[in-house]
Motif scaffolding. Structure first.
Motif, PDB file in Angstrom:
ATOM      1  N   UNK A   1      34.884  56.042  36.373  1.00  0.00           N
ATOM      2  CA  UNK A   1      34.426  54.850  37.090  1.00  0.00           C
ATOM      3  C   UNK A   1      32.910  54.806  37.151  1.00  0.00           C
ATOM      4  N   UNK A   2      32.284  55.962  37.489  1.00  0.00           N
ATOM      5  CA  UNK A   2      30.829  55.992  37.600  1.00  0.00           C
ATOM      6  C   UNK A   2      30.173  55.683  36.260  1.00  0.00           C
ATOM      7  N   UNK A   3      30.698  56.290  35.203  1.00  0.00           N
ATOM      8  CA  UNK A   3      30.093  56.089  33.883  1.00  0.00           C
ATOM      9  C   UNK A   3      30.266  54.652  33.418  1.00  0.00           C
ATOM     10  N   UNK A   4      31.516  54.188  33.447  1.00  0.00           N
ATOM     11  CA  UNK A   4      31.807  52.862  32.905  1.00  0.00           C
ATOM     12  C   UNK A   4      31.179  51.756  33.747  1.00  0.00           C
ATOM     13  N   UNK A   5      31.297  51.854  35.073  1.00  0.00           N
ATOM     14  CA  UNK A   5      30.789  50.777  35.925  1.00  0.00           C
ATOM     15  C   UNK A   5      29.282  50.606  35.782  1.00  0.00           C
ATOM     16  N   UNK A   6      28.569  51.732  35.718  1.00  0.00           N
ATOM     17  CA  UNK A   6      27.110  51.632  35.616  1.00  0.00           C
ATOM     18  C   UNK A   6      26.697  50.954  34.313  1.00  0.00           C
ATOM     19  N   UNK A   7      27.175  51.470  33.212  1.00  0.00           N
ATOM     20  CA  UNK A   7      26.755  50.938  31.919  1.00  0.00           C
ATOM     21  C   UNK A   7      27.265  49.516  31.689  1.00  0.00           C
ATOM     22  N   UNK A   8      28.514  49.271  32.041  1.00  0.00           N
ATOM     23  CA  UNK A   8      29.070  47.949  31.777  1.00  0.00           C
ATOM     24  C   UNK A   8      28.418  46.881  32.643  1.00  0.00           C
ATOM     25  N   UNK A   9      28.029  47.225  33.880  1.00  0.00           N
ATOM     26  CA  UNK A   9      27.314  46.257  34.712  1.00  0.00           C
ATOM     27  C   UNK A   9      25.980  45.901  34.079  1.00  0.00           C
ATOM     28  N   UNK A  10      25.269  46.908  33.554  1.00  0.00           N
ATOM     29  CA  UNK A  10      24.011  46.633  32.875  1.00  0.00           C
ATOM     30  C   UNK A  10      24.202  45.785  31.631  1.00  0.00           C
ATOM     31  N   UNK A  11      25.246  46.095  30.863  1.00  0.00           N
ATOM     32  CA  UNK A  11      25.541  45.311  29.660  1.00  0.00           C
ATOM     33  C   UNK A  11      25.835  43.858  30.024  1.00  0.00           C
ATOM     34  N   UNK A  12      26.582  43.649  31.110  1.00  0.00           N
ATOM     35  CA  UNK A  12      26.911  42.288  31.530  1.00  0.00           C
ATOM     36  C   UNK A  12      25.656  41.511  31.903  1.00  0.00           C
ATOM     37  N   UNK A  13      24.744  42.145  32.633  1.00  0.00           N
ATOM     38  CA  UNK A  13      23.508  41.462  33.007  1.00  0.00           C
ATOM     39  C   UNK A  13      22.654  41.142  31.783  1.00  0.00           C
ATOM     40  N   UNK A  14      22.548  42.100  30.884  1.00  0.00           N
ATOM     41  CA  UNK A  14      21.739  41.866  29.681  1.00  0.00           C
ATOM     42  C   UNK A  14      22.355  40.788  28.802  1.00  0.00           C
ATOM     43  N   UNK A  15      23.677  40.759  28.720  1.00  0.00           N
ATOM     44  CA  UNK A  15      24.328  39.726  27.917  1.00  0.00           C
ATOM     45  C   UNK A  15      24.048  38.341  28.487  1.00  0.00           C
TER      46      UNK A  15
END
Length: 408
Positions: free
Chosen positions: A202-216
């Motif tokens: 959860x920690x790994x995926x949530x952090x990176x995927x949230x950043x990816x969503x914002x950048x997208x």
């Protein structure tokens, strides 16, 4: 054939064979003439022996019933057909007494043994009186000895065997209980490990995927107006995707018991890199380290404690990007206390035009609190004074790393 039927048949055959042998020898002993083969006393004794042996079949339902029945039949035979072969009826009583002590409850066996002993002694006295014996005290003494030998003596080895059986059964039950407890501990350990893996994922995926969503989202807005910046954002998305894949590979490698590389270890020293990654997604994050010059930052904090600190900051920034996108965040590491390390992540309230996430799983805060409890620290989170959100974690240092007090 059950064991009780086999014992009953063997007892009947043995008693009848002994009765027949004694009847064949009755010609040499005048006291046995009344029990010669074919006489009423002989047939009565044979019938009694068969009934006594048949009573042993009751042992399948109640262990003490055959003992009382066999002893009672002795008294009936002594009253109806007294003879010199009366003592053969002691064989089924002896077998019944042994079986009662072997399989019955001692409290119940004790009562039945006493009653059966009285019946056997009474039968012996009745049979002796019918044969014309006049030595009263000797007859009473022989009757008591007969009861003790026939009823009491078999109970001794039977009780020893029963005690050994009970001990073995208790030992097997103890081993089974230990085995169940071990299995339960293993299951609990597996469940805890699965929970830890779930938190880590959860920690790994949530952090990176949230950043990816914002950048997208940013790339989508810049595609037409600022293609160069959109291209940089796309490259950053690729970088973040590779980072999450690398973290997941490392976690799977740990689960496979493979040695992890040193560069994959998360410590306080890797926090600046985490902050830079968050800034690359467009987040406004400030980092402040308040340390003591007399020791290295993070000294005395265990590797597990440093991992908990890293994950706390990572999860807090992820939550801020989800629930307060674009808000200013401040990460503070206070390393001045000689006994504990304090971390604070505070974000400002979301702007009016921000679109916070509708909700979350709630596992992030739970995971941070569990990590703090695991290392003996504390964690709390709640609204800040300005309407933002603040998370706080305290991590104790290991013994031997406290700074000495300054002399006056």
């Amino acid at each position: 054939m059950s064991w009780s039927a086999a014992i009953a048949a063997a007892t009947a055959l043995s008693a009848l064979a002994l009765l027949s042998i004694i009847a064949l020898l009755s010609g040499d002993d005048p006291s046995l003439a009344a029990a010669a083969l074919g006489t009423a006393a002989w047939w009565g004794t044979a019938a009694t022996l068969v009934l006594q042996s048949a009573a042993l079949l009751w042992g399948r339902r109640r262990a003490t019933a055959p003992l009382g029945c066999a002893a009672g039949l002795c008294l009936v035979l002594a009253l109806v057909f007294p003879s010199g072969v009366f003592t053969i009826t002691a064989l089924p009583v002896l077998v019944a007494s042994f079986l009662a002590g072997l399989t019955g409850a001692w409290r119940e066996v004790r009562r039945w043994a006493l009653a059966s002993g009285v019946l056997v002694a009474a039968a012996h006295m009745v049979n002796g009186s019918a044969e014309g014996r006049t030595d009263g005290w000797n007859l009473v003494l022989q009757a008591v000895l007969q009861a003790l030998v026939v009823v009491g003596l078999p109970l001794l080895p039977a009780s020893v065997i029963a005690a050994q059986r009970a001990t073995n059964a208790a030992r097997r039950e103890t081993l089974a209980a230990v085995s169940r407890e071990r299995d339960a501990k293993i299951s609990e350990a597996v469940a805890l490990e699965r929970a830890a893996m779930a938190r880590e994922l959860h920690d790994i995926a949530a952090h990176h995927l949230s950043g990816i969503s914002l950048m997208a989202s940013a790339v989508a807005r810049q595609t037409a107006s600022a293609p160069d910046e959109a291209r940089s954002g796309a490259l950053e998305i690729r970088k973040q995707s590779n980072a999450i894949l690398e973290d997941l590979r490392r976690l799977v490698g740990l689960l496979r018991d493979a040695a992890s590389e040193d560069e994959g270890v998360k410590t306080l020293a890797t926090l600046p890199g985490l902050i830079e990654t968050a800034r690359a997604t467009g987040a406004r994050v400030d980092f402040a380290l308040r340390s003591d010059e007399r020791r290295k930052p993070g000294a005395g904090v265990s590797p597990l404690g440093q991992l908990a600190a890293y994950r706390m900051v990572q999860e807090s920034l992820t939550n801020a990007s989800r629930h307060a996108p674009g808000a200013h965040c401040v990460v503070t590491v206070d390393d001045r206390d000689p006994h504990r390390l304090r971390l604070t992540v505070r974000n400002a309230p979301p702007g009016r035009q921000a679109r916070p996430a509708s909700g979350g799983s709630g596992f992030g805060v739970v995971g941070m609190r569990e990590r703090a409890a695991l290392i003996g620290g504390s964690f709390d989170a709640g609204p800040a004074d300005d309407g933002g959100w603040e998370t706080r974690m305290t991590i104790p240092r290991e013994s031997g790393h406290d700074l000495p007090e300054q002399s006056a």
